[in-house]
Motif scaffolding. Structure first.
Motif, mmCIF file in Angstrom:
data_model
loop_
_atom_site.group_PDB
_atom_site.id
_atom_site.type_symbol
_atom_site.label_atom_id
_atom_site.label_comp_id
_atom_site.label_asym_id
_atom_site.label_seq_id
_atom_site.Cartn_x
_atom_site.Cartn_y
_atom_site.Cartn_z
ATOM 1 N N GLY A 6 0.867 -1.104 -0.056
ATOM 2 C CA GLY A 6 -0.225 -0.108 -0.055
ATOM 3 C C GLY A 6 0.831 1.110 -0.118
ATOM 4 O O GLY A 6 2.095 1.199 -0.130
ATOM 5 N N PRO A 7 0.155 2.365 0.190
ATOM 6 C CA PRO A 7 -1.225 2.617 0.788
ATOM 7 C C PRO A 7 -2.204 2.270 -0.191
ATOM 8 O O PRO A 7 -1.806 2.343 -1.304
ATOM 9 C CB PRO A 7 -1.168 4.262 1.302
ATOM 10 N N TYR A 9 -6.397 2.889 -1.587
ATOM 11 C CA TYR A 9 -7.271 3.803 -1.934
ATOM 12 C C TYR A 9 -8.669 3.243 -2.465
ATOM 13 O O TYR A 9 -8.752 2.474 -3.015
ATOM 14 C CB TYR A 9 -6.598 4.962 -2.865
ATOM 15 N N ALA A 43 -3.963 0.320 -4.644
ATOM 16 C CA ALA A 43 -2.733 0.981 -4.435
ATOM 17 C C ALA A 43 -2.405 2.199 -5.085
ATOM 18 O O ALA A 43 -1.324 2.967 -4.799
ATOM 19 C CB ALA A 43 -1.456 -0.052 -4.209
ATOM 20 N N ILE A 45 -3.427 5.817 -6.541
ATOM 21 C CA ILE A 45 -4.350 6.826 -6.171
ATOM 22 C C ILE A 45 -4.957 7.244 -7.657
ATOM 23 O O ILE A 45 -6.252 7.736 -7.615
ATOM 24 C CB ILE A 45 -3.353 8.090 -5.623
ATOM 25 N N TYR A 64 -10.346 8.257 -0.819
ATOM 26 C CA TYR A 64 -10.081 7.829 0.559
ATOM 27 C C TYR A 64 -8.781 6.821 0.729
ATOM 28 O O TYR A 64 -8.849 5.889 -0.233
ATOM 29 C CB TYR A 64 -11.278 7.492 1.435
ATOM 30 N N ARG A 65 -8.221 7.147 1.671
ATOM 31 C CA ARG A 65 -7.052 6.364 1.904
ATOM 32 C C ARG A 65 -7.638 5.269 2.867
ATOM 33 O O ARG A 65 -8.356 5.548 3.819
ATOM 34 C CB ARG A 65 -5.702 6.686 2.783
ATOM 35 N N GLU A 67 -7.814 1.003 4.905
ATOM 36 C CA GLU A 67 -7.130 -0.014 5.407
ATOM 37 C C GLU A 67 -7.944 -1.364 5.359
ATOM 38 O O GLU A 67 -9.154 -1.409 5.669
ATOM 39 C CB GLU A 67 -6.641 -0.024 6.707
ATOM 40 N N GLU A 101 -8.492 8.502 6.066
ATOM 41 C CA GLU A 101 -8.456 9.788 5.576
ATOM 42 C C GLU A 101 -9.097 10.075 4.264
ATOM 43 O O GLU A 101 -8.872 9.217 3.210
ATOM 44 C CB GLU A 101 -7.226 10.482 5.990
ATOM 45 N N ILE A 103 -8.227 11.914 0.637
ATOM 46 C CA ILE A 103 -7.200 12.624 -0.112
ATOM 47 C C ILE A 103 -7.764 13.692 -0.872
ATOM 48 O O ILE A 103 -8.977 13.425 -1.493
ATOM 49 C CB ILE A 103 -6.603 11.444 -0.693
ATOM 50 N N TRP A 106 -5.576 14.472 -5.367
ATOM 51 C CA TRP A 106 -5.639 13.196 -6.172
ATOM 52 C C TRP A 106 -5.700 13.832 -7.576
ATOM 53 O O TRP A 106 -6.473 15.001 -8.037
ATOM 54 C CB TRP A 106 -6.688 12.124 -5.874
#
Length: 133
Positions: A6-7, A9, A43, A45, A64-65, A67, A101, A103, A106
């Motif tokens: 990752g991160p 999205y 992964a 954006i 959004y990020r 998980e 969170e 983003i 982008w």
């Protein structure tokens, strides 16, 4: 071994807050007659931005990020079906994704590029393209 570090999205028109959970069971943006068994993420954006722009609904696009909260796999709708390997770094899970969170910076598509994508999606709907659900 993790598929990707990752991160990660997720793009959508829904307005979400940190801690919210994204879950499977929603209608597909590409085939509204299909209820999806997975929640999708990437992964990249830019890929999430494209998904946000193409998402169903009238709201503004959001990225959004996120998980993953459980196991996840390569998205078989693009992995090896359309692109060898997983260059789009696209994944899916039956388990929820937790919003970390929003983003705000982008990359946005130019209007003409977005129109071409929407045209491609319309053709895919008309051709009854299969979704591996």
């Amino acid at each position: 071994m993790a598929l990707d570090d990752g991160p990660f999205y997720h793009g959508t028109k829904a307005h979400l807050s940190p801690g919210d959970l994204l879950t499977a069971g929603r209608r597909s943006n590409y085939r509204p007659d299909v209820v999806m068994n997975h929640i999708y993420f990437t992964a990249l954006i830019g890929g999430a931005g494209l998904a946000a722009e193409l998402a169903a609904g009238d709201g503004d696009p959001h990225v959004y990020r996120v998980e993953p909260t459980g196991e996840w796999e390569n998205d078989p709708n693009v992995t090896d079906k359309k692109f060898p390997g997983n260059p789009t770094r696209s994944y899916r899970s039956r388990d929820p994704l937790r919003v970390v969170e929003e983003i705000h910076d982008w990359p946005r598509l130019a209007p003409e590029a977005l129109r071409r994508w929407r045209d491609r999606i319309a053709v895919m709907r008309d051709e009854l393209a299969e979704i591996i659900n």
